[in-house]
Scaffold this motif. Structure first.
Motif, short mmCIF file in Angstrom:
data_model
loop_
_atom_site.label_atom_id
_atom_site.label_comp_id
_atom_site.label_asym_id
_atom_site.label_seq_id
_atom_site.Cartn_x
_atom_site.Cartn_y
_atom_site.Cartn_z
N PRO A 81 0.81 -1.22 0.00
CA PRO A 81 0.00 0.00 0.00
C PRO A 81 0.84 1.27 0.00
CG PRO A 81 -0.96 -1.61 1.48
CD PRO A 81 0.37 -2.15 1.07
N SER A 82 1.91 1.29 0.80
CA SER A 82 2.78 2.47 0.84
C SER A 82 3.51 2.66 -0.49
CB SER A 82 3.80 2.34 1.97
OG SER A 82 3.16 2.25 3.23
N PHE A 83 3.92 1.55 -1.09
CA PHE A 83 4.57 1.55 -2.40
C PHE A 83 3.67 2.21 -3.44
CE2 PHE A 83 5.30 -0.89 -6.40
CZ PHE A 83 6.65 -0.63 -6.61
N VAL A 84 2.41 1.84 -3.45
CA VAL A 84 1.45 2.37 -4.41
C VAL A 84 1.16 3.85 -4.15
CG1 VAL A 84 -0.94 2.22 -5.23
CG2 VAL A 84 0.38 0.15 -4.86
N ARG A 85 1.05 4.22 -2.88
CA ARG A 85 0.75 5.62 -2.55
C ARG A 85 1.85 6.56 -3.04
NH1 ARG A 85 -0.83 3.10 2.64
NH2 ARG A 85 -3.11 2.91 2.62
N VAL A 86 3.10 6.12 -2.94
CA VAL A 86 4.20 6.95 -3.44
C VAL A 86 4.13 7.05 -4.97
CG1 VAL A 86 6.70 7.14 -3.69
CG2 VAL A 86 5.71 6.52 -1.49
N LEU A 87 3.92 5.93 -5.64
CA LEU A 87 3.87 5.94 -7.10
C LEU A 87 2.70 6.76 -7.63
CD1 LEU A 87 4.79 2.22 -7.87
CD2 LEU A 87 6.21 4.25 -8.19
N ALA A 88 1.66 6.92 -6.82
CA ALA A 88 0.51 7.71 -7.26
C ALA A 88 0.87 9.17 -7.50
CB ALA A 88 -0.61 7.61 -6.21
N HIS A 89 1.96 9.64 -6.89
CA HIS A 89 2.39 11.02 -7.12
C HIS A 89 2.77 11.25 -8.58
CE1 HIS A 89 3.08 10.83 -2.69
NE2 HIS A 89 2.67 12.08 -2.76
N PHE A 90 3.15 10.17 -9.28
CA PHE A 90 3.63 10.30 -10.65
C PHE A 90 2.51 10.17 -11.68
CE2 PHE A 90 7.14 8.73 -8.06
CZ PHE A 90 8.13 9.63 -8.38
N ARG A 91 1.30 9.91 -11.22
CA ARG A 91 0.17 9.82 -12.16
C ARG A 91 -0.11 11.18 -12.77
NH1 ARG A 91 -4.60 9.34 -10.12
NH2 ARG A 91 -5.48 8.86 -12.14
N PRO A 92 -0.42 11.23 -14.09
CA PRO A 92 -0.81 12.50 -14.69
C PRO A 92 -2.08 13.03 -14.03
CG PRO A 92 -0.34 10.85 -16.37
CD PRO A 92 -0.39 10.13 -15.06
N LYS A 93 -2.20 14.35 -13.99
CA LYS A 93 -3.41 14.93 -13.43
C LYS A 93 -4.59 14.68 -14.36
CE LYS A 93 -3.57 18.86 -11.49
NZ LYS A 93 -3.52 20.32 -11.25
N GLU A 94 -5.77 14.48 -13.77
CA GLU A 94 -6.97 14.24 -14.56
C GLU A 94 -7.62 15.58 -14.86
OE1 GLU A 94 -9.42 11.57 -12.39
OE2 GLU A 94 -7.81 10.13 -12.08
N LYS A 95 -7.62 15.97 -16.16
CA LYS A 95 -8.12 17.28 -16.54
C LYS A 95 -9.60 17.46 -16.26
CE LYS A 95 -4.71 17.93 -20.20
NZ LYS A 95 -4.51 18.17 -21.66
N ASN A 96 -10.36 16.39 -16.40
CA ASN A 96 -11.81 16.50 -16.26
C ASN A 96 -12.31 15.91 -14.95
OD1 ASN A 96 -12.03 17.65 -18.86
ND2 ASN A 96 -11.96 15.59 -19.78
N ARG A 97 -11.46 15.91 -13.95
CA ARG A 97 -11.84 15.35 -12.66
C ARG A 97 -13.03 16.11 -12.09
NH1 ARG A 97 -9.42 12.28 -8.64
NH2 ARG A 97 -10.19 12.70 -6.54
N THR A 98 -14.06 15.40 -11.68
CA THR A 98 -15.25 16.05 -11.15
C THR A 98 -14.97 16.68 -9.80
OG1 THR A 98 -17.53 15.70 -10.46
CG2 THR A 98 -16.02 13.88 -10.09
N ARG A 99 -15.62 17.81 -9.57
CA ARG A 99 -15.46 18.50 -8.30
C ARG A 99 -16.62 18.21 -7.34
NH1 ARG A 99 -11.54 22.23 -8.17
NH2 ARG A 99 -10.55 22.82 -10.13
N GLU A 100 -17.58 17.42 -7.79
CA GLU A 100 -18.72 17.10 -6.94
C GLU A 100 -18.26 16.33 -5.71
OE1 GLU A 100 -23.00 14.76 -7.17
OE2 GLU A 100 -21.75 14.99 -8.95
N GLY A 101 -18.60 16.85 -4.55
CA GLY A 101 -18.21 16.22 -3.31
C GLY A 101 -16.75 16.37 -3.00
N ALA A 102 -16.09 17.33 -3.66
CA ALA A 102 -14.64 17.47 -3.50
C ALA A 102 -14.24 17.84 -2.08
CB ALA A 102 -14.11 18.52 -4.48
N GLN A 103 -15.14 18.54 -1.36
CA GLN A 103 -14.80 18.94 -0.01
C GLN A 103 -14.67 17.75 0.93
OE1 GLN A 103 -17.75 21.81 1.17
NE2 GLN A 103 -16.73 23.50 0.13
N GLN A 104 -15.38 16.66 0.62
CA GLN A 104 -15.32 15.48 1.46
C GLN A 104 -14.15 14.57 1.08
OE1 GLN A 104 -18.43 16.52 0.16
NE2 GLN A 104 -18.75 17.56 2.11
N GLU A 105 -13.63 14.70 -0.15
CA GLU A 105 -12.59 13.81 -0.62
C GLU A 105 -11.22 14.33 -0.22
OE1 GLU A 105 -12.93 13.40 -4.79
OE2 GLU A 105 -14.89 12.42 -4.73
#
Length: 204
Positions: free
Chosen positions: A81-105
């Motif tokens: 799990p820690s290995f994956v969490r670090v690698l997630a930093h290198f994922r490209p940003k999602e341009k169309n990421r929804t903002r619905e419920g963003a305050q809870q996420e």
């Protein structure tokens, strides 16, 4: 062969990791296979020496620092799990990421802010929350090596400190590091070189 979703059940906290990191089930499975390949003794965790099998890191001038970023202070092993969490930093940003419920996420690991925090940790080797002149010079030497003289390295570091150090304490805090990131132009001059080295690890 089973489907990706069925094989995902073999991964510890698979569904939770997908939601937390944004990786697809197929991508998470590939990362799990990679983790198992590095974990040659089937210990369920990796030590720093296990990363030596990653050729891309062995060729990277700051590969040792990237490996260190996988480990918390005082920690000698990293689980999947820690290995994956670090690698997630290198994922490209999602341009169309929804903002619905963003305050809870929670803030995604591949957000600009989290990417900058990860980059900052590569320089802040003693984890005191600041990049000192010595730490900056160490990274510049590792990245640029024999390409420039020591005098040029000193000049690049001096310019970077002068530009970023807003509170004049001769160090760069994360807030200062984040502010210069919005004005970085890595192609113009020595200050650009310093910014590129700080923010992207580029050799200009």
């Amino acid at each position: 062969m089973g489907s990706s979703s069925s094989r995902l059940s073999n991964i510890p906290n698979g569904q939770e990791l997908m939601q937390e990191t944004g990786f697809s089930d197929a991508h998470l499975l590939r990362l799990y296979e990679r983790f198992q390949f590095l974990d040659k003794d089937n210990k369920g965790h990796l030590r720093s020496e296990d990363f030596e099998a990653v050729r891309e890191l062995s060729k990277n001038p700051i590969g040792d620092r990237i490996v260190e970023a996988f480990f918390l202070p005082g920690q000698e092993t990293v689980d999947f799990p820690s290995f994956v969490r670090v690698l997630a930093h290198f994922r490209p940003k999602e341009k169309n990421r929804t903002r619905e419920g963003a305050q809870q996420e929670p803030e995604p690991a591949n957000s600009r802010n989290q990417k900058l925090k990860f980059a900052f940790r590569l320089y802040d080797r003693d984890r005191d929350g600041k990049i000192s002149r010595v730490e900056l010079l160490q990274v510049l030497r590792e990245m640029l090596g024999m390409q420039v003289t020591e005098e040029q390295l000193q000049s690049i570091a001096e310019r970077a400190i002068q530009e970023a150090d807003l509170d004049k304490d001769d160090t760069i805090s994360f807030d200062e590091f984040r502010k210069i990131s919005f004005h970085a132009d890595p192609h113009r001059n020595r200050t650009g070189e310093a910014r590129a080295c700080l923010l992207e690890g580029k050799q200009t």
